[in-house]
Design a protein around this motif. Structure first.
Motif, PDB file in Angstrom:
ATOM      1  N   ALA A 198       0.848  -1.191   0.000  1.00 60.19           N
ATOM      2  CA  ALA A 198       0.000   0.000   0.000  1.00 60.19           C
ATOM      3  C   ALA A 198       0.881   1.238   0.000  1.00 60.19           C
ATOM      4  O   ALA A 198       1.888   1.306   0.706  1.00 60.19           O
ATOM      5  CB  ALA A 198      -0.907  -0.005   1.223  1.00 60.19           C
ATOM      6  N   ALA A 199       0.495   2.217  -0.811  1.00 60.96           N
ATOM      7  CA  ALA A 199       1.314   3.422  -0.943  1.00 60.96           C
ATOM      8  C   ALA A 199       1.354   4.220   0.357  1.00 60.96           C
ATOM      9  O   ALA A 199       2.368   4.867   0.666  1.00 60.96           O
ATOM     10  CB  ALA A 199       0.769   4.288  -2.077  1.00 60.96           C
ATOM     11  N   PHE A 200       0.257   4.154   1.134  1.00 59.48           N
ATOM     12  CA  PHE A 200       0.171   4.941   2.365  1.00 59.48           C
ATOM     13  C   PHE A 200      -0.484   4.101   3.452  1.00 59.48           C
ATOM     14  O   PHE A 200      -1.157   3.103   3.171  1.00 59.48           O
ATOM     15  CB  PHE A 200      -0.621   6.231   2.122  1.00 59.48           C
ATOM     16  CG  PHE A 200       0.018   7.129   1.102  1.00 59.48           C
ATOM     17  CD1 PHE A 200       1.082   7.943   1.437  1.00 59.48           C
ATOM     18  CD2 PHE A 200      -0.436   7.138  -0.209  1.00 59.48           C
ATOM     19  CE1 PHE A 200       1.681   8.768   0.499  1.00 59.48           C
ATOM     20  CE2 PHE A 200       0.151   7.953  -1.152  1.00 59.48           C
ATOM     21  CZ  PHE A 200       1.220   8.771  -0.798  1.00 59.48           C
ATOM     22  N   PRO A 201      -0.333   4.500   4.704  1.00 53.24           N
ATOM     23  CA  PRO A 201      -0.909   3.715   5.816  1.00 53.24           C
ATOM     24  C   PRO A 201      -2.434   3.608   5.774  1.00 53.24           C
ATOM     25  O   PRO A 201      -2.998   2.645   6.274  1.00 53.24           O
ATOM     26  CB  PRO A 201      -0.447   4.497   7.061  1.00 53.24           C
ATOM     27  CG  PRO A 201       0.771   5.241   6.614  1.00 53.24           C
ATOM     28  CD  PRO A 201       0.516   5.605   5.190  1.00 53.24           C
ATOM     29  N   ASN A 202      -3.107   4.609   5.183  1.00 51.27           N
ATOM     30  CA  ASN A 202      -4.570   4.638   5.190  1.00 51.27           C
ATOM     31  C   ASN A 202      -5.137   4.857   3.783  1.00 51.27           C
ATOM     32  O   ASN A 202      -5.672   5.922   3.474  1.00 51.27           O
ATOM     33  CB  ASN A 202      -5.070   5.743   6.127  1.00 51.27           C
ATOM     34  CG  ASN A 202      -4.674   5.524   7.565  1.00 51.27           C
ATOM     35  OD1 ASN A 202      -5.321   4.792   8.308  1.00 51.27           O
ATOM     36  ND2 ASN A 202      -3.576   6.165   7.973  1.00 51.27           N
ATOM     37  N   PRO A 203      -5.062   3.861   2.920  1.00 54.81           N
ATOM     38  CA  PRO A 203      -5.569   4.031   1.554  1.00 54.81           C
ATOM     39  C   PRO A 203      -7.060   4.348   1.495  1.00 54.81           C
ATOM     40  O   PRO A 203      -7.528   4.984   0.549  1.00 54.81           O
ATOM     41  CB  PRO A 203      -5.280   2.670   0.910  1.00 54.81           C
ATOM     42  CG  PRO A 203      -4.205   2.063   1.737  1.00 54.81           C
ATOM     43  CD  PRO A 203      -4.466   2.541   3.125  1.00 54.81           C
ATOM     44  N   SER A 204      -7.810   3.898   2.514  1.00 53.56           N
ATOM     45  CA  SER A 204      -9.263   4.084   2.499  1.00 53.56           C
ATOM     46  C   SER A 204      -9.737   5.201   3.418  1.00 53.56           C
ATOM     47  O   SER A 204     -10.924   5.249   3.793  1.00 53.56           O
ATOM     48  CB  SER A 204      -9.961   2.773   2.879  1.00 53.56           C
ATOM     49  OG  SER A 204      -9.642   1.751   1.958  1.00 53.56           O
ATOM     50  N   ALA A 205      -8.862   6.126   3.757  1.00 53.69           N
ATOM     51  CA  ALA A 205      -9.252   7.235   4.628  1.00 53.69           C
ATOM     52  C   ALA A 205     -10.358   8.076   4.003  1.00 53.69           C
ATOM     53  O   ALA A 205     -11.214   8.621   4.703  1.00 53.69           O
ATOM     54  CB  ALA A 205      -8.035   8.108   4.947  1.00 53.69           C
ATOM     55  N   TRP A 206     -10.368   8.169   2.683  1.00 56.32           N
ATOM     56  CA  TRP A 206     -11.406   8.936   1.987  1.00 56.32           C
ATOM     57  C   TRP A 206     -12.803   8.369   2.270  1.00 56.32           C
ATOM     58  O   TRP A 206     -13.794   9.103   2.280  1.00 56.32           O
ATOM     59  CB  TRP A 206     -11.155   8.903   0.480  1.00 56.32           C
ATOM     60  CG  TRP A 206     -11.280   7.525  -0.114  1.00 56.32           C
ATOM     61  CD1 TRP A 206     -10.319   6.574  -0.213  1.00 56.32           C
ATOM     62  CD2 TRP A 206     -12.481   6.940  -0.648  1.00 56.32           C
ATOM     63  NE1 TRP A 206     -10.827   5.428  -0.780  1.00 56.32           N
ATOM     64  CE2 TRP A 206     -12.143   5.627  -1.066  1.00 56.32           C
ATOM     65  CE3 TRP A 206     -13.787   7.385  -0.825  1.00 56.32           C
ATOM     66  CZ2 TRP A 206     -13.082   4.762  -1.644  1.00 56.32           C
ATOM     67  CZ3 TRP A 206     -14.717   6.526  -1.400  1.00 56.32           C
ATOM     68  CH2 TRP A 206     -14.364   5.239  -1.807  1.00 56.32           C
ATOM     69  N   ALA A 207     -12.863   7.036   2.516  1.00 58.35           N
ATOM     70  CA  ALA A 207     -14.151   6.375   2.759  1.00 58.35           C
ATOM     71  C   ALA A 207     -14.481   6.263   4.243  1.00 58.35           C
ATOM     72  O   ALA A 207     -15.626   6.460   4.660  1.00 58.35           O
ATOM     73  CB  ALA A 207     -14.147   4.980   2.137  1.00 58.35           C
TER      74      ALA A 207
END
Length: 270
Positions: A198-207
């Motif tokens: 994963a590029a970042f720790p929180n890929p689904s932060a937008w959701a």
């Protein structure tokens, strides 16, 4: 009455000529024409009924089919939609999901997606959940995952926030298992996805609306926040880590909390 019959008889005797009138032929002609006309009318009537029945059947099929398909599109902003089993679908802007409301949940739970969608799937071992994109497919029992189809880059990414999923090509029988915090990528045209980080720790932060960090290096946090908010953030120290949870709705508040927690200074450049 008698006078009328005599007049008719005299008319026949006056104008009748032997061989000039074939009564049998004339009668057959009259009867035949009537039969043909009746048959023609019957054929037209029957054809009309058949056509009407066919139109009704086709119309009912199309209307019935269209009425069962639920389509949800996130036109202008992130959209939340609950499926019939309370599974939550969160759609990024421009994304779409479709499913048949009559069939969903009976033997399986199937949805078609385009774009970027995060699912929080209600667990049901008797009815597996399947999300199908144009080139990829994800099967789960109960989990949280994100499927992101990049048509311009010709790839589909899947990230699992919790649980496990089977990630494979749409028409492939083999795939890879992704567990919590794992990611996979499928290049369109390939049958098998590949594991990726994963590029970042929180890929689904937008959701999810949250950033969750567990002993995360501060530089990784700065990169993620910079990309998410479209700005540039720099920390005064680079070797510290942070364990914390932040909501995504206020960047200035996040910066303030990090500065106080780690005793550092964060610079923001637009």
């Amino acid at each position: 009455m008698k006078d009328k019959e005599e007049k008719n008889l005299q008319f026949v005797l006056r104008y009748y000529r032997y061989g000039k009138l074939d009564t049998t032929k004339a009668l057959n002609k009259i009867v035949g024409n009537r039969q043909r006309n009746n048959l023609h009318r019957l054929w037209l009537y029957s054809s009309g009924i058949a056509a009407s029945i066919l139109i009704c059947i086709v119309s009912y099929t199309l209307l019935n089919r269209s009425s069962n398909i639920v389509s949800v599109t996130a036109n202008a902003e992130i959209t939340r939609h609950f499926l019939p089993d309370s599974t939550l679908a969160i759609l990024a802007k421009g994304s779409t999901i479709e499913y048949n409301s009559d069939n969903y949940g009976k033997k399986s739970r199937e949805v078609n997606i385009s774009g970027k969608v995060f699912f929080s799937v209600r667990r049901n071992e008797q009815s597996p959940f399947t999300a199908t994109a144009m080139y990829a497919q994800v099967k789960v029992l109960g989990t949280e995952f994100e499927i992101d189809e990049h048509m311009q880059d010709s790839v589909t990414n899947v990230y699992v926030k919790s649980g496990k999923v089977m990630f494979k090509g749409k028409n492939s029988s083999k795939g890879i298992i992704l567990a919590k915090d794992m990611s996979g990528i499928l290049k369109h045209g390939n049958e098998m996805p590949e594991l990726t980080s994963a590029a970042f720790p929180n890929p689904s932060a937008w959701a999810t609306g949250k950033f969750v960090y567990k002993n995360t290096p501060i530089d990784a946090v700065m990169k993620e926040l910079s990309l998410y908010y479209g700005t540039s953030l720099y920390a005064s120290e680079h070797f510290k880590t942070i364990t914390a949870e932040f909501r995504t709705d206020n960047l200035d508040e996040i910066i303030s909390l990090i500065e106080k927690t780690l005793d550092i200074k964060i610079t923001k450049k637009e």
